[in-house]
Structures are given as C-alpha cells and as structure tokens.
Design a protein around this motif. Structure first.
Motif: not given
Length: 444
Positions: A347, A351-352, A360
C-alpha cells in the motif's frame, strides 16, 4: 490558477465523499489533507507556502488550535536535519563531494555494468548525507557525459535516481520520511532508534538493493562501450582534509554515543544536539567553511514541509481519525505478521508513486500506529517498514525528486522508468518484508 481551482474542487469532492463514512470534523480534515497533497503535487503554490497552510487552516476549521499546530514546526527532529543541511552546504562549498564522487567512480571497471554500479553506489552513499535532489543534480551530468548511446544513457540516469532512493534510507537524515518517523516515535514515547543503530538495521537491505538493481539495469548492454573515461582528480586540499577529519569526528561521536544493549549504555547525549553542534561548527572561523550568507542555501521549504508533516500526524492522532481508520482495518489484525507487513509495504510503496512521500508517511504513521496497538505485532517494526517503503518509489517521475531530475535530463522516457520501476517496486516490497521478518524483528 487552473491547478489551484482543480485542487480546491478535488478537496471538496473528498469532503462530500468522506461525510458518507466519517464525522464532520474528520471529513474536513480529510479534505484539507487532500488539498495539501494536491497542491504539493501540482506545484500551483510553492512547497513552503503550502506547508505553512496548516497553521492557518487547522485552527480555522477547529482541527487543532494554533499553539498545538505551530509546536510541530519546532519538533526537535527538524533541528537534527538543519545540522545535516549545514554540513552538506559546507561539503558542497569546498567541493569535497566532487572528490569523493570521482574517487568512487574510478573504483569500478570502465564498462556499462561497471559504470551503472559505480553511479548507483556513489549516489547512494552521497544521498545518505546530502539531499537526494542535490545528489541527483550533481551526478546526472556525469551520466549524460559518459555516452552518446541512448539506451545506456537512460540506464545510467536511472541508476543515479534509484541509487539516491536506496541511499536515502541508510541514515536517519537521508530522506524526510526517516526524520518524520523519529519525530513520531518521540511524540508517542516509543524507544528511539539511534543514528548508528538505524544504519546497522538498514545496511543489509541497502546492500541487497545496490547489488540487484544495478545488475537489472545493466542487462542487455554488453555490446555498448562508454565514449569517455573519468579523469583522475587532484589530491585533497587542506580545507577538504579538515572537513574529512570533522566528519570522522562526527561519526566517532555518534558511534560512542550509541547504545548497545545490554553491554553499553552510550554517552547519553542527545543526537539532535550532536548533529546541530557539528553543523554550527561549520560557521566557526579557522575551523568551519561557511558564513551566515551561506545559510540562505538551507532549503527552508523542506523544513516547513517537515512541520506540516508533523502537524498532519498530530491532527490524525488528536482528532481520533487514525483510530477510526484503524478500526475499519481491524480485519487485517487477524492476518499473519508476514501478510500484514506485505499489505502495508504494498500500500505504501504504490501510493507514494503518486504523492509526496513526506505527506504520505505523515498520514500513514498515525494509522499504522493505531493498527499496531490492536494487532499483536512489533510497533516499531511495522512503522519502520512503512517509512522505508515511502522512500522506495521507482516507477514514476513525480514519485521522488531524483526520478524527476532523471526525467528532466531527457535521457529517460516515462515508459522506460515505469517498466523498470514496477518490477523493482515488487522486488523492494519482497526484500523489505524478508529483511523485516528475518532481521529487524529481532533487533528492534
């Protein structure tokens, strides 16, 4: 102006979507965070300006009072990083970094594979003490200089970008997420990770990545030859030798100060005070190398970004949003530790790719902390996994400054970065999981 309007529109959408699940206060916080992240990403306002917005908006919307918000901008971890910036400025001013770079580059064979390895390792070592952006800016011109072959030029540029990301985790001051983790641990009274202990923990992971990634980048290039060789540099100048001795003194001080439980308790000195002291030493006449005018080169917008990150983390914790999200993720707590680590690593890593790793990790740490309080896992272990993964983004140019700098050189196309980056992301997730389970959980 167009990007600002888009940012406001998206944040409003986030607000209305959030109201279907969260309370009004939590929905406002989610919308504000979405606004900050989008403004950081599309750069419609300077990073420093966006980073100061929480001081105005959090009190205005009843998220945090202004005293609580501004306290995050003077977190002790920020001053640790300031000491590192001062040393980095001195290093650059007397060109010690160029001497170190050229010496490292001449160790390896003058072949495509040799140069890819040398550029990756050099960028990793430099980015552990200098900013990733500075290191990439210093080394990318070397990659462009070495060859006219477009394939090789792209691989050399990628080796620098990826080396910077790998090297950023080697020391606590290597990249912003590391410092945000240390500040978060301090806020929540968790056992701190000492400077040297951090390096010992991440060294195996960095070494593995610095062997595998350059090897992957060098595949299929055996038929290409480098156009030019690097010239040997001159001997160290007296001021460069003096700075090397000071840096050696810093390393020795950090080593002696580090705890080795239960055998050695260290000196008990504060590491922030140590690093800031050595940073301020750079200004002392006859000893240091910089003047106050040089202090304008400190990236204060990054310092404000730290403050914003800590403020966001505080807002998540104090409003209870972290606990609410963690409750939605309770089903994960019944999973085996290996599955939980894999999910967190995946995740955060992907996401980053599309948002600031600093923003984040500021959002993720409070959530993971709340999750860890319910799950039977080592709290520091899962926080460490998330933090390292926030720096390991290899797919897209917007993911990290080094990726963007490599792209700006004209040597790398998005498609090529995404192709290598996706595979390396998967590899990084697996390696971090293995190192965490086999090594970290016994020493954290």
């Amino acid at each position: 102006m167009k990007n600002m309007i888009i940012s406001l529109f998206v944040s409003v959408v986030f607000f209305f979507v959030a109201t279907t699940t969260f309370s009004m206060q939590h929905s406002i916080l989610i919308a504000l965070i979405a606004l900050f992240v989008i403004l950081w990403t599309n750069e419609s306002l300077p990073i420093g300006v966006v980073s100061l917005l929480p001081i105005i908006l959090f009190p205005a919307f009843g998220i945090l009072d202004i005293k609580t918000t501004t306290a995050n901008y003077s977190n002790t971890t920020i001053f640790l990083f300031m000491g590192g910036f001062m040393i980095a400025i001195a290093t650059q001013k007397i060109n010690l970094h160029k001497y170190i770079s050229n010496k490292l580059l001449t160790i390896f064979p003058n072949t495509p594979r040799g140069m890819i390895f040398s550029l990756a390792i050099t960028s990793a070592l430099l980015s552990s003490i200098l900013s990733n952006s500075t290191t990439a800016l210093l080394l990318i011109p070397i990659a462009v200089f070495l060859t006219h072959d477009l394939r090789l030029k792209a691989r050399l540029a990628l080796s620098i970008a990826y080396g910077c990301s790998i090297g950023g985790i080697i020391t606590p001051i290597g990249t912003p997420p590391n410092l945000i983790l240390l500040g978060f641990m301090q806020q929540h009274n968790l056992e701190p990770i000492a400077f040297i202990q951090w390096m010992v923990l991440v060294a195996p992971l960095a070494l593995i990545m610095l062997i595998i990634i350059p090897y992957i980048l060098s595949l299929g290039l055996s038929d290409i030859k480098l156009d030019k060789k690097l010239e040997m540099t001159e001997k160290l100048l007296p001021n460069q030798k003096r700075l090397l001795f000071i840096l050696l003194g810093l390393v020795v001080t950090l080593l002696v100060n580090s705890k080795i439980e239960p055998y050695y308790s260290g000196l008990g000195l504060n590491e922030t005070a140590i690093l800031l002291s050595f940073g301020l030493l750079m200004f002392v006449p006859k000893i240091g190398f910089i003047e106050w005018e040089d202090a304008k080169n400190i990236p204060y917008e990054i310092i404000f970004l730290f403050g914003a990150g800590f403020a966001i983390a505080a807002a998540f914790s104090k409003t209870g949003l972290a606990n609410v999200i963690a409750n939605y993720m309770l089903s994960l707590t019944h999973l085996p530790v290996i599955a939980l680590i894999l999910i967190i690593a995946t995740m955060i890593t992907f996401t980053t790719e599309i948002t600031s790793n600093t923003a984040l990790i500021s959002i993720a740490l409070p959530i993971i902390y709340s999750l860890g309080q319910v799950a039977s896992v080592n709290m520091t272990l899962i926080l460490m996994v998330a933090t390292i993964c926030a720096s390991y983004a290899f797919m897209l140019p917007i993911a990290t400054p080094p990726n963007a700098i490599a792209m700006s050189s004209g040597a790398v196309k998005v498609k090529e970065m995404a192709k290598f980056g996706f595979f390396i992301n998967i590899l990084a997730i697996l390696m971090i999981t293995i190192v965490a389970l086999v090594y970290w959980q016994y020493f954290i």
